[in-house]
Design a protein around this motif. Structure first.
Motif, PDB file in Angstrom:
ATOM      1  N   PHE A  69       0.835  -1.196   0.000  1.00 43.03           N
ATOM      2  CA  PHE A  69       0.000   0.000   0.000  1.00 43.03           C
ATOM      3  C   PHE A  69       0.874   1.252   0.000  1.00 43.03           C
ATOM      4  N   VAL A  70       1.856   1.310   0.905  1.00 43.55           N
ATOM      5  CA  VAL A  70       2.745   2.477   0.997  1.00 43.55           C
ATOM      6  C   VAL A  70       3.521   2.650  -0.295  1.00 43.55           C
ATOM      7  N   MET A  71       4.024   1.555  -0.840  1.00 43.13           N
ATOM      8  CA  MET A  71       4.799   1.625  -2.088  1.00 43.13           C
ATOM      9  C   MET A  71       3.961   2.192  -3.231  1.00 43.13           C
ATOM     10  N   ILE A  72       2.767   1.667  -3.409  1.00 35.76           N
ATOM     11  CA  ILE A  72       1.905   2.115  -4.506  1.00 35.76           C
ATOM     12  C   ILE A  72       1.409   3.533  -4.251  1.00 35.76           C
ATOM     13  N   TYR A  73       1.099   3.851  -3.007  1.00 28.73           N
ATOM     14  CA  TYR A  73       0.683   5.214  -2.660  1.00 28.73           C
ATOM     15  C   TYR A  73       1.783   6.211  -3.046  1.00 28.73           C
TER      16      TYR A  73
ATOM     17  N   GLU B 215       4.333   5.826  -5.115  1.00 32.81           N
ATOM     18  CA  GLU B 215       4.542   5.860  -6.565  1.00 32.81           C
ATOM     19  C   GLU B 215       3.452   6.682  -7.247  1.00 32.81           C
ATOM     20  N   SER B 216       2.210   6.437  -6.881  1.00 32.50           N
ATOM     21  CA  SER B 216       1.090   7.121  -7.517  1.00 32.50           C
ATOM     22  C   SER B 216       1.062   8.605  -7.186  1.00 32.50           C
ATOM     23  N   MET B 217       1.625   8.959  -6.056  1.00 32.29           N
ATOM     24  CA  MET B 217       1.677  10.358  -5.639  1.00 32.29           C
ATOM     25  C   MET B 217       2.744  11.136  -6.406  1.00 32.29           C
ATOM     26  N   GLY B 218       3.703  10.443  -6.997  1.00 37.47           N
ATOM     27  CA  GLY B 218       4.718  11.120  -7.780  1.00 37.47           C
ATOM     28  C   GLY B 218       6.144  10.694  -7.486  1.00 37.47           C
TER      29      GLY B 218
ATOM     30  N   ILE C 251      -5.372   4.669  -5.934  1.00 39.15           N
ATOM     31  CA  ILE C 251      -6.398   5.719  -5.972  1.00 39.15           C
ATOM     32  C   ILE C 251      -6.039   6.865  -5.021  1.00 39.15           C
ATOM     33  N   LEU C 252      -5.660   6.538  -3.795  1.00 40.51           N
ATOM     34  CA  LEU C 252      -5.316   7.586  -2.826  1.00 40.51           C
ATOM     35  C   LEU C 252      -4.030   8.318  -3.211  1.00 40.51           C
ATOM     36  N   GLY C 253      -3.057   7.590  -3.741  1.00 37.73           N
ATOM     37  CA  GLY C 253      -1.817   8.230  -4.177  1.00 37.73           C
ATOM     38  C   GLY C 253      -2.045   9.193  -5.334  1.00 37.73           C
ATOM     39  N   ASP C 254      -2.820   8.766  -6.321  1.00 38.54           N
ATOM     40  CA  ASP C 254      -3.161   9.656  -7.435  1.00 38.54           C
ATOM     41  C   ASP C 254      -3.931  10.873  -6.952  1.00 38.54           C
ATOM     42  N   SER C 255      -4.855  10.655  -6.035  1.00 46.66           N
ATOM     43  CA  SER C 255      -5.657  11.768  -5.516  1.00 46.66           C
ATOM     44  C   SER C 255      -4.799  12.746  -4.724  1.00 46.66           C
ATOM     45  N   THR C 256      -3.826  12.237  -3.979  1.00 47.81           N
ATOM     46  CA  THR C 256      -2.903  13.119  -3.261  1.00 47.81           C
ATOM     47  C   THR C 256      -2.045  13.897  -4.242  1.00 47.81           C
ATOM     48  N   GLY C 257      -1.565  13.227  -5.276  1.00 43.21           N
ATOM     49  CA  GLY C 257      -0.806  13.922  -6.317  1.00 43.21           C
ATOM     50  C   GLY C 257      -1.629  15.014  -6.972  1.00 43.21           C
TER      51      GLY C 257
ATOM     52  N   VAL D 280       1.726   3.472 -17.949  1.00 39.72           N
ATOM     53  CA  VAL D 280       2.977   3.960 -18.539  1.00 39.72           C
ATOM     54  C   VAL D 280       3.896   4.483 -17.435  1.00 39.72           C
ATOM     55  N   PRO D 281       5.056   3.829 -17.254  1.00 36.42           N
ATOM     56  CA  PRO D 281       5.982   4.330 -16.241  1.00 36.42           C
ATOM     57  C   PRO D 281       6.302   5.809 -16.481  1.00 36.42           C
ATOM     58  N   LEU D 282       6.550   6.528 -15.460  1.00 40.57           N
ATOM     59  CA  LEU D 282       6.765   7.970 -15.391  1.00 40.57           C
ATOM     60  C   LEU D 282       5.447   8.723 -15.521  1.00 40.57           C
ATOM     61  N   LEU D 283       4.623   8.385 -16.510  1.00 45.65           N
ATOM     62  CA  LEU D 283       3.301   9.021 -16.590  1.00 45.65           C
ATOM     63  C   LEU D 283       2.463   8.629 -15.378  1.00 45.65           C
ATOM     64  N   ARG D 284       2.629   7.376 -14.932  1.00 42.84           N
ATOM     65  CA  ARG D 284       1.890   6.907 -13.758  1.00 42.84           C
ATOM     66  C   ARG D 284       2.230   7.769 -12.541  1.00 42.84           C
TER      67      ARG D 284
END
Length: 173
Positions: free
Chosen positions: A25-29, A31-34, A69-75, A122-126
């Motif tokens: 969860f922490v890893m994906i959060y 990553e998704s946050m930036g 979802i939470l990581g993207d939303s935080t980003g 897509v890596p980096l875009l993610r």
């Protein structure tokens, strides 16, 4: 890719065995946050551990999905609060010049939903997806819908794929 998976397995296995779904969860959060965290490799490693019975797929899957979802939303929130300024100031250091940022903004205006959905794969875009969407003031409800759909499909592919097709990954051990 095999080398990356093998190295990822060696790095992530101890953390995943110790901290389980919380680690992924922490890893994906992050990553998704930036953050530049190798989420795909971590998810594959965790899925393989779940296939061996060392993690529960029933806790792993929601941890990956909600982390994304939470990581993207935080980003997105960071992007809304000052992302455009940050991207314009520091973007050129990673190749995101003002001209490229203007081009991205134009593309988001015409096809933002699909860009957000596809960026998950897509890596980096993610990693930059939420930051860019927020800094370009994409309406949050549209962003949330597109990124949640992308996260659902991405989580299913990278979490359930290795879990159900573990025999394809046997040579990684």
């Amino acid at each position: 890719m095999l080398t990356t998976l093998h190295e990822g397995w060696a790095i992530f296995e101890p953390f995943l065995k110790t901290y389980g779904a919380l680690a992924i969860f922490v890893m994906i959060y992050l990553e998704s946050m930036g953050s530049p965290v190798p989420g795909e490799t971590g998810v594959i490693a965790a899925s393989l551990l779940a296939a061996k019975g060392e993690l529960s797929i029933f806790t792993l899957y929601p941890a990956v999905l909600f982390g994304a979802i939470l990581g993207d939303s935080t980003g997105y929130l960071v992007g809304r609060l000052g992302g455009n300024m940050l991207l314009r100031r520091f973007g050129p250091k990673i190749g995101l010049t003002n001209e490229r940022l203007d081009a991205v903004e134009a593309r988001f205006t015409s096809g933002g939903l699909w860009i957000v959905f596809i960026a998950r794969f897509v890596p980096l875009l993610r990693q930059l997806n939420g930051l860019v969407a927020g800094s370009l003031a994409m309406p949050f409800h549209l962003f949330l819908m597109a990124q949640a759909a992308g996260a659902l499909v991405w989580t299913s592919v990278y979490c359930l794929g290795p879990y159900f097709f573990v025999e394809l990954f046997q040579h990684i051990k």
